[in-house]
Design an enzyme around this catalytic site. Structure first.
Site, short mmCIF file in Angstrom:
data_model
loop_
_atom_site.label_atom_id
_atom_site.label_comp_id
_atom_site.label_asym_id
_atom_site.label_seq_id
_atom_site.Cartn_x
_atom_site.Cartn_y
_atom_site.Cartn_z
N ARG A 181 75.11 18.97 22.37
CA ARG A 181 73.51 18.89 22.40
C ARG A 181 72.94 17.97 21.28
O ARG A 181 72.66 18.32 20.27
CB ARG A 181 72.99 20.17 22.28
CG ARG A 181 71.42 20.24 23.06
CD ARG A 181 70.75 21.36 22.56
NE ARG A 181 70.13 21.24 21.16
CZ ARG A 181 70.20 21.97 20.04
NH1 ARG A 181 70.59 23.41 20.67
NH2 ARG A 181 69.92 21.82 19.06
N HIS A 185 67.01 21.72 21.18
CA HIS A 185 66.67 22.73 22.27
C HIS A 185 65.78 22.54 23.11
O HIS A 185 65.89 22.80 24.41
CB HIS A 185 67.07 24.03 21.79
CG HIS A 185 67.16 25.11 22.89
ND1 HIS A 185 68.17 25.35 23.66
CD2 HIS A 185 66.20 26.05 23.32
CE1 HIS A 185 68.24 26.36 24.50
NE2 HIS A 185 66.81 26.52 24.41
N TYR A 194 68.80 23.24 10.71
CA TYR A 194 69.77 23.94 10.72
C TYR A 194 71.16 23.34 10.96
O TYR A 194 72.31 23.87 10.94
CB TYR A 194 69.96 25.07 11.86
CG TYR A 194 69.54 24.60 13.13
CD1 TYR A 194 70.50 24.27 13.91
CD2 TYR A 194 68.06 24.76 13.64
CE1 TYR A 194 70.22 23.64 15.28
CE2 TYR A 194 67.74 24.34 15.05
CZ TYR A 194 69.02 23.81 15.84
OH TYR A 194 68.69 23.28 17.08
C1 LIG Z 1 68.90 37.07 27.94
C2 LIG Z 1 68.23 36.33 27.26
N1 LIG Z 1 68.47 36.24 25.80
C3 LIG Z 1 67.92 35.24 25.09
C4 LIG Z 1 67.29 34.19 25.64
C5 LIG Z 1 66.62 33.18 24.71
N2 LIG Z 1 67.42 31.97 24.74
C6 LIG Z 1 67.10 30.88 25.62
S1 LIG Z 1 68.12 29.54 25.75
C7 LIG Z 1 69.04 30.38 24.40
C8 LIG Z 1 70.33 29.78 23.96
C9 LIG Z 1 71.49 29.53 25.04
O1 LIG Z 1 72.49 28.81 24.36
P1 LIG Z 1 73.75 28.46 25.29
O2 LIG Z 1 74.18 29.61 26.31
O3 LIG Z 1 74.73 27.74 24.14
O4 LIG Z 1 73.06 27.38 26.25
P2 LIG Z 1 72.34 26.04 25.90
O5 LIG Z 1 70.99 26.07 25.64
O6 LIG Z 1 73.04 25.54 24.59
O7 LIG Z 1 72.70 25.09 27.12
C10 LIG Z 1 68.46 31.66 24.17
C11 LIG Z 1 69.09 32.49 23.06
C12 LIG Z 1 67.02 34.15 26.81
N3 LIG Z 1 66.45 33.34 27.51
N4 LIG Z 1 67.79 35.16 27.69
#
Ligand SMILES: Cc1ncc(C[n+]2csc(CCOP(=O)(O)OP(=O)(O)O)c2C)c(N)n1
Ligand SMILES: [Mg+2]
Length: 282
Positions: A181, A185, A194
């Protein structure tokens, strides 16, 4: 049926969903196809095989596997594809979905976008660094593939293989798409807080679109002129769609009728909905 995260809007565009509809939802104007019932980028388009996007990141695999099981039970040829991110594999629902997918040989492709970050959390906190996400599939008795997620042709071929397996009754495949990425985010995230400032520029596997372009140029299947041309066509398409949506109204200028809030949720109106309608004098 696609069970996307917020990173798979490309699927919807690839299936011909009108850009102006996406923008109408972002503006939450009178022509928002979901009438204000979803957050701006959480699209839903059943007719395009695009299951409602959920902000709850752990839900995708369970929904995809359940849908695929139901299709197989009805002897349908349809298959499902669901995606989650690397961080989301640390949710319990990842393992529950894999258990069902494996036991019931669900016709489903389960993709993990391993972009190495879950907002500010490094992938090493989602899994032990001595293993891969792909290898987790083996203990469930389903194939686990790991692919360079920035190589469009490699991505295409593993997906074709997995789709073929699902269509021929061999069940689920787990695929880890290794990528990075490079941006933040979200607009409220600042990666410089970070991770090293120059990390993105040191990523060795390149931009997937640029790589595909170079590959096609080297094979004389593409030219710089055609590339310039398509850029212009796409820029025009985006600008015109944006203007069309702006004419309908940006946020707050035009909005769905308040009555819409009560429609399309329950098959038959719940007594609470009726009471609330009455409170609003509708
Ligand atoms: C159940 C839940 N927990 C926390 C969040 C907050 N949140 C949104 S995106 C994210 C990170 C997700 O990371 P990853 O699975 O690696 O996906 P990426 O965005 O990197 O594609 C979090 C913690 C959420 N949306 N849903
Ligand atoms: Mg991630």
């Amino acid at each position: 049926m696609c069970f996307p995260t917020y990173r798979q809007v490309g699927w919807l565009l690839a299936r011909g969903y009108p850009l102006v509809k996406l923008i109408n939802q972002i503006f939450n104007n009178n022509d928002d196809p979901l009438k204000g019932k979803q957050l701006p980028v959480l699209y839903s388009a059943r007719d395009f095989g695009f299951y409602s996007l959920s902000g709850n990141v752990g839900t995708r695999f369970g929904h995809a596997v359940g849908w695929a099981m139901a299709k197989a039970y009805r002897n349908s040829d349809d298959i499902a594809i669901g995606f989650i991110g690397d961080g989301t594999t640390a949710e319990g629902s990842f393992h529950e979905a894999l258990t069902f997918a494996s036991v019931y040989k669900a016709p489903v492709i389960l993709g993990i976008t391993n972009n190495q970050w879950a907002i500010s959390t490094f992938t090493g906190l989602a899994t032990n660094q001595d293993t891969t996400f792909a290898s987790k599939a083996l203990s469930y008795g389903i194939p686990g593939l790991r692919v360079d997620g920035n190589d469009a042709l490699a991505v295409y071929s593993v997906l074709e293989w997995a789709a073929d397996r699902a269509r021929h009754g061999h069940g689920a495949t787990l695929i880890e798409f290794f990528t990075y990425r490079s941006g933040a985010h979200s607009t409220s995230d600042d990666p410089e807080r970070y991770r090293p400032k120059d990390e993105a520029s040191l990523w060795p596997l390149g931009d997937p679109i640029e790589r595909l372009k170079q590959h096609l140029l080297a094979n004389s299947e593409w030219s710089e002129e055609r590339d310039d041309e398509i850029q212009k066509v796409l820029d025009k398409q985006v600008t015109e769609s944006l203007k069309e949506a702006e004419r309908i109204g940006v946020l707050g200028e035009s909005k769905p009728d308040v009555r819409e809030m009560f429609e399309g949720v329950f098959k038959e109106q719940d007594w609470r909905v009726k009471e609330q309608l009455k409170e609003l004098g509708l």
